[in-house]
Design a protein around this motif. Structure first.
Motif, PDB file in Angstrom:
ATOM      1  N   UNK A 228       0.815  -1.220   0.000  1.00  0.00           N
ATOM      2  CA  UNK A 228       0.000   0.000   0.000  1.00  0.00           C
ATOM      3  C   UNK A 228       0.848   1.269   0.000  1.00  0.00           C
ATOM      4  N   UNK A 229       0.190   2.372  -0.300  1.00  0.00           N
ATOM      5  CA  UNK A 229       0.836   3.678  -0.183  1.00  0.00           C
ATOM      6  C   UNK A 229       0.952   4.033   1.296  1.00  0.00           C
ATOM      7  N   UNK A 230       1.734   5.053   1.604  1.00  0.00           N
ATOM      8  CA  UNK A 230       2.004   5.412   2.999  1.00  0.00           C
ATOM      9  C   UNK A 230       0.751   5.835   3.750  1.00  0.00           C
ATOM     10  N   UNK A 231      -0.155   6.571   3.068  1.00  0.00           N
ATOM     11  CA  UNK A 231      -1.370   7.031   3.739  1.00  0.00           C
ATOM     12  C   UNK A 231      -2.235   5.842   4.162  1.00  0.00           C
ATOM     13  N   UNK A 232      -2.459   4.898   3.258  1.00  0.00           N
ATOM     14  CA  UNK A 232      -3.282   3.734   3.571  1.00  0.00           C
ATOM     15  C   UNK A 232      -2.641   2.902   4.673  1.00  0.00           C
ATOM     16  N   UNK A 233      -1.334   2.694   4.568  1.00  0.00           N
ATOM     17  CA  UNK A 233      -0.618   1.936   5.593  1.00  0.00           C
ATOM     18  C   UNK A 233      -0.721   2.621   6.955  1.00  0.00           C
ATOM     19  N   UNK A 234      -0.591   3.929   6.961  1.00  0.00           N
ATOM     20  CA  UNK A 234      -0.650   4.675   8.207  1.00  0.00           C
ATOM     21  C   UNK A 234      -2.033   4.550   8.859  1.00  0.00           C
ATOM     22  N   UNK A 235      -3.108   4.627   8.069  1.00  0.00           N
ATOM     23  CA  UNK A 235      -4.450   4.506   8.625  1.00  0.00           C
ATOM     24  C   UNK A 235      -4.700   3.109   9.186  1.00  0.00           C
ATOM     25  N   UNK A 236      -4.143   2.102   8.537  1.00  0.00           N
ATOM     26  CA  UNK A 236      -4.288   0.731   9.010  1.00  0.00           C
ATOM     27  C   UNK A 236      -3.565   0.553  10.351  1.00  0.00           C
ATOM     28  N   UNK A 237      -2.347   1.091  10.444  1.00  0.00           N
ATOM     29  CA  UNK A 237      -1.580   0.981  11.686  1.00  0.00           C
ATOM     30  C   UNK A 237      -2.221   1.796  12.806  1.00  0.00           C
ATOM     31  N   UNK A 238      -2.730   2.972  12.481  1.00  0.00           N
ATOM     32  CA  UNK A 238      -3.392   3.797  13.496  1.00  0.00           C
ATOM     33  C   UNK A 238      -4.619   3.083  14.064  1.00  0.00           C
ATOM     34  N   UNK A 239      -5.337   2.381  13.208  1.00  0.00           N
ATOM     35  CA  UNK A 239      -6.510   1.640  13.672  1.00  0.00           C
ATOM     36  C   UNK A 239      -6.096   0.587  14.696  1.00  0.00           C
ATOM     37  N   UNK A 240      -5.041  -0.156  14.391  1.00  0.00           N
ATOM     38  CA  UNK A 240      -4.562  -1.173  15.338  1.00  0.00           C
ATOM     39  C   UNK A 240      -4.086  -0.536  16.636  1.00  0.00           C
ATOM     40  N   UNK A 241      -3.417   0.600  16.542  1.00  0.00           N
ATOM     41  CA  UNK A 241      -2.888   1.270  17.732  1.00  0.00           C
ATOM     42  C   UNK A 241      -3.977   1.799  18.654  1.00  0.00           C
ATOM     43  N   UNK A 242      -5.159   2.093  18.101  1.00  0.00           N
ATOM     44  CA  UNK A 242      -6.247   2.572  18.955  1.00  0.00           C
ATOM     45  C   UNK A 242      -7.155   1.433  19.416  1.00  0.00           C
ATOM     46  N   UNK A 243      -6.732   0.180  19.185  1.00  0.00           N
ATOM     47  CA  UNK A 243      -7.431  -0.973  19.736  1.00  0.00           C
ATOM     48  C   UNK A 243      -8.319  -1.730  18.783  1.00  0.00           C
ATOM     49  N   UNK A 244      -8.380  -1.330  17.519  1.00  0.00           N
ATOM     50  CA  UNK A 244      -9.158  -2.067  16.523  1.00  0.00           C
ATOM     51  C   UNK A 244      -8.449  -3.385  16.214  1.00  0.00           C
TER      52      UNK A 244
END
Length: 374
Positions: free
Chosen positions: A234-250
Motif C-alpha cells: 500500500x501507499x504510505x497514507x493507507x498503511x498509516x491509517x491501518x496501523x493507526x486503527x490497530x494502535x487505537x485498539x481495533x
C-alpha cells in the motif's frame, strides 16, 4: 446455505443470497461454482452479454466460455468482449480472437501497445465483469482461466472471491462497461447516496478514489478490520491509517498468500511486516494454495469486494472496480469466509519474524525500491 469449503457446488454455488434495498447478492469462493453460474446466465441471455476480463485464456475453461458466447451471438444476442492487452498477452490466442469475431462477437483489446503512446500500456484494465441482459452482473477477482478451476486444475486451484448481484446496481455496471468500451475511462455514473455502490479508482473528481475510500474506512473502524489481499504493497497514507486503527485498539487482521504468482510483491509485503506488527496488526499467511481474493470487512456492516489489490498498481495505475456496501448479511458472509481461511493460515509472530535471515531482508529492500511498478 452452502459450506464455505463446499467442493461439490451447485449451479448457484453461492454462500448465501443476500439483499439490501433493491439488490440481492451471491458470493462465490469456488471457481467451478462461479463459472457454472456465469455460463448458465450466458446460456439464458436474450438481448446482451457484456464481458470484461483481465485474463481470458485459450485453455479448456476459456474455450468453454468461447463456445457459449458464440452460441448466443449466432442466436442474435449482442455480445461484447473487452480484454486487457497486457493481462491476456500470453493467454489469449489469435485463433480464438478470429473465431469469436467471425461468429459475430464484438471483441476489443484494452490499451494495445502503441509507439505513439507507450506510457498507456502500463495502465491496465484489471476489471473482471460480466453483465447479462442488464439483469445480473458478476464482479470480483476471478479471471477466465483454468487456474481457478478444480475441475481443470485440481486441488491447487487458486482461492478467490467473486460476487453476483441484480437490481438497480446492474444498470450502473452496464454504464461503467459502456464508458470503458467507448474510451471514457474516468466516467462515474450517478448512484444513490446510501446502500451499495460500484467504485472505480479514477474518476473526473478524484484520481485516487480507492485509496481515499480505504483510508477513510480504516480511520472510521471501531471494532475490527479483516483484510484479504494477494499483493499488499500500500501507499504510505493507507498503511498509516491501518496501523493507526490497530494502535487505537481495533482488531486488524491481514491475510496474504504464502504461495504467490508474483514473488517480488511478496518480498515487498514482507518488508513492511515489522512496522505492521509493531503497531499491533495481526498478519497471517494463507498456506494451501495461491490466494487471489480481494475483500475487506469492517465492523459487521461494511464490506468491499472486487478487483483491486491493496498495492500501488491497483490504487494508482490500473483501472479497477469494487462493490462497496453496508449490508450486514454480506459482511457476515465475508467475515465467516475470512475466519475459515485463517484456519488454513500461519500467523506471523514478531519474535520469530525478527530472527529472519539477511537474504529476506535484502529482498524486501530491493522490492520496495520498485514497489510503484509491481
Amino acid at each position: 446455505m452452502h459450506s464455505i469449503i463446499d467442493t461439490n457446488p451447485s449451479v448457484c454455488g453461492c454462500l448465501e443470497s443476500l439483499s439490501i434495498g433493491s439488490e440481492s447478492f451471491c458470493v462465490f469462493n469456488e471457481g467451478d461454482a462461479l463459472y457454472a453460474s456465469m455460463l448458465d446466465s450466458i446460456a439464458k441471455a436474450e438481448n446482451s452479454i457484456l464481458l470484461e476480463s483481465y485474463i481470458f485464456a485459450d485453455d479448456s475453461l476459456g474455450q468453454q466460455f468461447c463456445r457459449a458466447l458464440i452460441e448466443r451471438a449466432m442466436a442474435g444476442v449482442k455480445v461484447k468482449v473487452h480484454i486487457d492487452a497486457a493481462g491476456s498477452l500470453f493467454w489469449f490466442s489469435r485463433g480464438m480472437q478470429n473465431h469469436m469475431r467471425i461468429h459475430g462477437i464484438q471483441l476489443r483489446w484494452f490499451h494495445r501497445w502503441s509507439w505513439r503512446r507507450p506510457w498507456r500500456y502500463n495502465r491496465r484494465n484489471h476489471r473482471k465483469l460480466l453483465i447479462v441482459d442488464n439483469r445480473i452482473a458478476y464482479l470480483g477477482g476471478f479471471n477466465i482461466h483454468k487456474e481457478n478451476s478444480r475441475k481443470y486444475y485440481g486441488d491447487d486451484r487458486w482461492r478467490d472471491t467473486h460476487v453476483s448481484f441484480d437490481g438497480t446496481l446492474v444498470a450502473v455496471a452496464a454504464q461503467l462497461f459502456d464508458a470503458f468500451w467507448r474510451g471514457k475511462l474516468r466516467t462515474q455514473p450517478m448512484q444513490k447516496a446510501e446502500g451499495s455502490k460500484l467504485l472505480h479508482n479514477q474518476t473526473l473528481t478524484c484520481r485516487h478514489r480507492l485509496s481515499c475510500v480505504y483510508g477513510e474506512a480504516f480511520s472510521n473502524a471501531k471494532k475490527y478490520i479483516f483484510l484479504t489481499t494477494p499483493y499488499f504493497v500500500p501507499d504510505n497514507h493507507t498503511l498509516r491509517q491501518l496501523c493507526k486503527a490497530a494502535e487505537r485498539g481495533v482488531d486488524v487482521r491481514l491475510l496474504v498468500p504464502r504461495q504467490t504468482d508474483v514473488r517480488i510483491a511478496r518480498w515487498a509485503a514482507r518488508h513492511i511486516y515489522t512496522h505492521l506488527l509493531e503497531s499491533g496488526v495481526k498478519i497471517y499467511e494463507y498456506l494451501p494454495r495461491v490466494l487471489h481474493a480481494k475483500t475487506v470487512v469492517i465492523d459487521d456492516n461494511c464490506s468491499i469486494v472486487g478487483t483491486s489489490n491493496l498495492d500501488y498498481r491497483s490504487l494508482f495505475i490500473n483501472y479497477e472496480l469494487n462493490l462497496a456496501t453496508v449490508d450486514q448479511k454480506l459482511a457476515g458472509e465475508l467475515k465467516q469466509q475470512f475466519m475459515q481461511d485463517l484456519t488454513l493460515a500461519e500467523r506471523i509472530l514478531s519474535q520469530v519474524w525478527e530472527r529472519r535471515g539477511g537474504l529476506p531482508r535484502w529482498q524486501g529492500r530491493v522490492a520496495m525500491i520498485i514497489k510503484r511498478w509491481l
